[in-house]
Design a protein around this motif. Structure first.
Motif, PDB file in Angstrom:
ATOM      1  N   ALA A 229       3.302   8.182   8.876  1.00  0.00           N
ATOM      2  CA  ALA A 229       2.258   9.213   8.934  1.00  0.00           C
ATOM      3  C   ALA A 229       0.983   8.676   9.591  1.00  0.00           C
ATOM      4  CB  ALA A 229       1.947   9.719   7.522  1.00  0.00           C
ATOM      5  N   ILE A 230       0.557   7.479   9.191  1.00  0.00           N
ATOM      6  CA  ILE A 230      -0.666   6.897   9.751  1.00  0.00           C
ATOM      7  C   ILE A 230      -0.463   6.509  11.213  1.00  0.00           C
ATOM      8  CG2 ILE A 230      -2.346   5.032   9.563  1.00  0.00           C
ATOM      9  CD1 ILE A 230      -2.488   7.155   7.332  1.00  0.00           C
ATOM     10  N   LYS A 231       0.699   5.989  11.549  1.00  0.00           N
ATOM     11  CA  LYS A 231       0.969   5.625  12.941  1.00  0.00           C
ATOM     12  C   LYS A 231       1.037   6.872  13.838  1.00  0.00           C
ATOM     13  CE  LYS A 231       3.268   1.161  12.203  1.00  0.00           C
ATOM     14  NZ  LYS A 231       4.475   0.345  12.418  1.00  0.00           N
ATOM     15  N   PHE A 232       1.582   7.948  13.302  1.00  0.00           N
ATOM     16  CA  PHE A 232       1.601   9.208  14.048  1.00  0.00           C
ATOM     17  C   PHE A 232       0.176   9.683  14.314  1.00  0.00           C
ATOM     18  CE2 PHE A 232       5.610  11.920  14.383  1.00  0.00           C
ATOM     19  CZ  PHE A 232       6.448  10.817  14.516  1.00  0.00           C
ATOM     20  N   ALA A 233      -0.687   9.560  13.294  1.00  0.00           N
ATOM     21  CA  ALA A 233      -2.076  10.017  13.431  1.00  0.00           C
ATOM     22  C   ALA A 233      -2.796   9.236  14.527  1.00  0.00           C
ATOM     23  CB  ALA A 233      -2.802   9.866  12.098  1.00  0.00           C
TER      24      ALA A 233
ATOM     25  N   LEU B  13       3.143  18.713   1.647  1.00  0.00           N
ATOM     26  CA  LEU B  13       2.115  17.857   1.064  1.00  0.00           C
ATOM     27  C   LEU B  13       0.825  18.642   0.884  1.00  0.00           C
ATOM     28  CD1 LEU B  13       2.382  14.463   3.000  1.00  0.00           C
ATOM     29  CD2 LEU B  13       2.852  14.838   0.582  1.00  0.00           C
ATOM     30  N   TYR B  14       0.111  18.360  -0.210  1.00  0.00           N
ATOM     31  CA  TYR B  14      -1.216  18.951  -0.382  1.00  0.00           C
ATOM     32  C   TYR B  14      -2.098  18.389   0.742  1.00  0.00           C
ATOM     33  CZ  TYR B  14      -5.364  20.755  -2.671  1.00  0.00           C
ATOM     34  OH  TYR B  14      -6.512  21.442  -2.952  1.00  0.00           O
ATOM     35  N   PRO B  15      -2.930  19.222   1.386  1.00  0.00           N
ATOM     36  CA  PRO B  15      -3.680  18.801   2.580  1.00  0.00           C
ATOM     37  C   PRO B  15      -4.437  17.485   2.459  1.00  0.00           C
ATOM     38  CG  PRO B  15      -3.943  21.143   2.235  1.00  0.00           C
ATOM     39  CD  PRO B  15      -3.173  20.627   1.055  1.00  0.00           C
ATOM     40  N   THR B  16      -5.007  17.197   1.288  1.00  0.00           N
ATOM     41  CA  THR B  16      -5.830  15.986   1.159  1.00  0.00           C
ATOM     42  C   THR B  16      -5.061  14.772   0.644  1.00  0.00           C
ATOM     43  OG1 THR B  16      -6.544  16.643  -1.066  1.00  0.00           O
ATOM     44  CG2 THR B  16      -7.934  17.327   0.793  1.00  0.00           C
ATOM     45  N   SER B  17      -3.765  14.909   0.432  1.00  0.00           N
ATOM     46  CA  SER B  17      -3.007  13.793  -0.164  1.00  0.00           C
ATOM     47  C   SER B  17      -3.005  12.550   0.725  1.00  0.00           C
ATOM     48  CB  SER B  17      -1.567  14.231  -0.467  1.00  0.00           C
ATOM     49  OG  SER B  17      -0.930  14.668   0.719  1.00  0.00           O
ATOM     50  N   LEU B  18      -2.847  12.741   2.048  1.00  0.00           N
ATOM     51  CA  LEU B  18      -2.873  11.586   2.955  1.00  0.00           C
ATOM     52  C   LEU B  18      -4.261  10.950   2.992  1.00  0.00           C
ATOM     53  CD1 LEU B  18      -0.752  12.431   6.131  1.00  0.00           C
ATOM     54  CD2 LEU B  18      -0.343  10.642   4.437  1.00  0.00           C
ATOM     55  N   ASN B  19      -5.308  11.793   2.930  1.00  0.00           N
ATOM     56  CA  ASN B  19      -6.679  11.269   2.907  1.00  0.00           C
ATOM     57  C   ASN B  19      -6.891  10.358   1.705  1.00  0.00           C
ATOM     58  OD1 ASN B  19      -6.568  14.053   4.142  1.00  0.00           O
ATOM     59  ND2 ASN B  19      -8.601  13.454   4.826  1.00  0.00           N
ATOM     60  N   THR B  20      -6.389  10.813   0.548  1.00  0.00           N
ATOM     61  CA  THR B  20      -6.545  10.039  -0.691  1.00  0.00           C
ATOM     62  C   THR B  20      -5.852   8.691  -0.579  1.00  0.00           C
ATOM     63  OG1 THR B  20      -6.634  12.088  -1.982  1.00  0.00           O
ATOM     64  CG2 THR B  20      -6.158  10.052  -3.186  1.00  0.00           C
ATOM     65  N   TRP B  21      -4.612   8.699  -0.047  1.00  0.00           N
ATOM     66  CA  TRP B  21      -3.871   7.445   0.101  1.00  0.00           C
ATOM     67  C   TRP B  21      -4.611   6.513   1.064  1.00  0.00           C
ATOM     68  CZ3 TRP B  21      -1.871   4.577   4.036  1.00  0.00           C
ATOM     69  CH2 TRP B  21      -1.046   3.516   3.678  1.00  0.00           C
ATOM     70  N   TRP B  22      -5.108   7.049   2.165  1.00  0.00           N
ATOM     71  CA  TRP B  22      -5.787   6.242   3.180  1.00  0.00           C
ATOM     72  C   TRP B  22      -7.069   5.607   2.620  1.00  0.00           C
ATOM     73  CZ3 TRP B  22      -5.253   3.511   7.280  1.00  0.00           C
ATOM     74  CH2 TRP B  22      -6.354   3.184   8.081  1.00  0.00           C
ATOM     75  N   ASP B  23      -7.834   6.367   1.867  1.00  0.00           N
ATOM     76  CA  ASP B  23      -9.070   5.849   1.268  1.00  0.00           C
ATOM     77  C   ASP B  23      -8.778   4.651   0.363  1.00  0.00           C
ATOM     78  OD1 ASP B  23     -10.507   7.786   2.561  1.00  0.00           O
ATOM     79  OD2 ASP B  23     -10.729   9.098   0.822  1.00  0.00           O
TER      80      ASP B  23
ATOM     81  N   ILE C 266     -11.161  -2.824   4.668  1.00  0.00           N
ATOM     82  CA  ILE C 266     -11.185  -2.425   6.073  1.00  0.00           C
ATOM     83  C   ILE C 266     -12.327  -1.437   6.272  1.00  0.00           C
ATOM     84  CG2 ILE C 266      -9.875  -1.286   7.926  1.00  0.00           C
ATOM     85  CD1 ILE C 266      -7.326  -2.011   6.351  1.00  0.00           C
ATOM     86  N   LYS C 267     -12.924  -1.457   7.448  1.00  0.00           N
ATOM     87  CA  LYS C 267     -13.948  -0.456   7.769  1.00  0.00           C
ATOM     88  C   LYS C 267     -13.362   0.931   7.548  1.00  0.00           C
ATOM     89  CE  LYS C 267     -14.769   0.651  12.070  1.00  0.00           C
ATOM     90  NZ  LYS C 267     -15.170   0.561  13.486  1.00  0.00           N
ATOM     91  N   LYS C 268     -14.067   1.739   6.760  1.00  0.00           N
ATOM     92  CA  LYS C 268     -13.530   3.049   6.403  1.00  0.00           C
ATOM     93  C   LYS C 268     -13.868   4.100   7.461  1.00  0.00           C
ATOM     94  CE  LYS C 268     -13.681   6.651   2.839  1.00  0.00           C
ATOM     95  NZ  LYS C 268     -14.285   7.086   1.561  1.00  0.00           N
ATOM     96  N   ILE C 269     -12.834   4.796   7.923  1.00  0.00           N
ATOM     97  CA  ILE C 269     -13.040   5.980   8.756  1.00  0.00           C
ATOM     98  C   ILE C 269     -12.208   7.101   8.154  1.00  0.00           C
ATOM     99  CG2 ILE C 269     -13.376   4.566  10.831  1.00  0.00           C
ATOM    100  CD1 ILE C 269     -10.645   5.630  11.818  1.00  0.00           C
TER     101      ILE C 269
END
Length: 397
Positions: A205-209, A310-320, A328-331
């Motif tokens: 998912a992150i590599k796709f992004a 997936l709930y829309p913010t689920s990937l955001n939560t994992w990434w944070d 790591i610098k957060k973006i």
């Protein structure tokens, strides 16, 4: 005979008397003639005004007429949402409108008489919002302006008010904030960490992004039929939306930006492994498999529990959590799209035939102008590199 009185160059007052002798009721209504061609011909103007007078009379006799001065903003809002909002606006857009209207706009305009709202009231509301929210972005201010313009615009279209008070206010300028991105070395480091500890699901998912520059909704909507492994392509034909009222829905991508994107072969290879995992999981779960609400057999690449979206913010939560754990610098997740765009811009001139239009099409922008406005900073940096290269060439000569 219709009782019509001229009040100004374009305004006329209609007077209607209804009821029985001794119980006569008089109603008056002022209308504004916007069509200039009607004012040039007495016959056409009279026919138009008489038609308006009879319509007015019928509304009164049927009990359908509500005096404009008795119609508050709050009362009109119900009509606006029922007759326009629900039918014309995207579900997620309407949910955003509802949130802002109920939280802020109703408090200011709710009990005001619709026809008494003036441009100064709009300015006061926007000024108050800016003062009370000093960190608000220019796009937030513009969003409130746009909502008011749309609502009062319909009131004017439906002739409940003479003119839209928001039309007299200059549209707030939207300035795009500078965003944080990663450079190539930072991306290599992140990919290495992903390979070491992240699950296949999150890794892909992150590599796709990063490598595809997908919008979040587009990323979460990728299904088995969108993956073309023999050419390493991903088709973007849907976007996953979630609203409290309607739940999960698959919609066309933003600006209907249907497109096909080529990804690195090694990333697509991992996507192939993930898809096999998803299929295996579906087979194992059998009747317990939930799938998508609208299509149980729709096989999402990035699915949640039992194949559900997936709930829309689920990937955001994992990434944070991931960036915090590794210091790591957060973006933001959306900044991965910005990172991808900046990398594309830096390739302009290096790859034959690759230009700004190529960047715009890959990102799914409505037009090149959007790309230029959004990534001004990246273009300036690229322009500086070009100037340095020319300077080095001159010195060599």
């Amino acid at each position: 005979m219709p009782n019509i009185e001229k009040r100004g160059k374009r305004s006329f007052r209609l007077t209607v008397e209804v009821g029985t002798p001794g119980k006569r009721k008089v109603e008056r209504k002022t209308i504004r003639v916007e069509d200039s061609s009607l004012l040039k011909t007495t016959k056409k103007l009279r026919e138009y005004l008489e038609a308006e007078w009879y319509t007015f009379k019928n509304e009164i006799e049927a009990g359908l007429y509500i005096k404009p001065q008795l119609r508050t903003f709050r009362m009109f809002l119900n009509d606006w949402e029922e007759k326009y909002g629900v039918k014309s606006l995207d579900e997620s857009t309407l949910e955003t409108y509802d949130y802002i209207v109920n939280k802020e706009i109703l408090e200011f305009f709710g009990d005001m008489e619709l026809e008494k709202v003036q441009p100064i009231h709009i300015l006061n509301f926007l000024d108050d919002y800016t003062k009370n929210n000093p960190d608000a972005s220019s796009s937030s201010v513009h969003a409130r302006y746009r909502i008011l313009r749309d609502i009062f615009g319909k009131a004017a279209d439906w002739k409940l008010i003479n003119e839209n008070p928001v039309a007299a206010i200059k549209r707030p300028k939207v300035t795009y904030k500078e965003y944080d991105i990663y450079n190539e070395e930072e991306i290599k480091s992140i990919f290495k960490l992903l390979d070491q500890e992240a699950s296949l699901h999150h890794r892909v998912a992150i590599k796709f992004a990063f490598t595809g520059g997908f919008r979040r909704g587009e990323l979460l909507a990728i299904d088995e039929n969108d993956l073309i492994f023999n050419t390493n392509e991903v088709r973007v034909d849907e976007s996953l939306q979630y609203t409290k009222k309607y739940g999960y829905r698959f919609k066309p991508p933003k600006s209907k930006s249907y497109r096909t994107i080529t990804l690195p072969a090694e990333v697509m290879k991992e996507a192939s492994l993930l898809l096999k995992e998803v299929k295996k999981n579906k087979l194992m779960l059998g009747e317990l498999w939930k799938g998508c609400p609208e299509d149980k057999d729709k096989l999402l690449l990035f699915s949640g529990d039992r194949g559900k979206p997936l709930y829309p913010t689920s990937l955001n939560t994992w990434w944070d959590r991931f960036v915090k754990r590794h210091d790591i610098k957060k973006i933001r997740l959306h900044d991965m799209r910005h990172t991808h765009a900046t990398m594309l811009i830096n390739q302009i001139g290096k790859i034959p035939g690759f230009n700004i239009k190529s960047v715009s099409q890959r990102l799914g922008h409505a037009n090149v102008k959007t790309t230029l406005e959004t990534y001004t900073h990246a273009f300036k940096e690229a322009d500086t590199l070009v100037a340095d290269a020319i300077s080095n060439l001159l010195r060599a000569k």
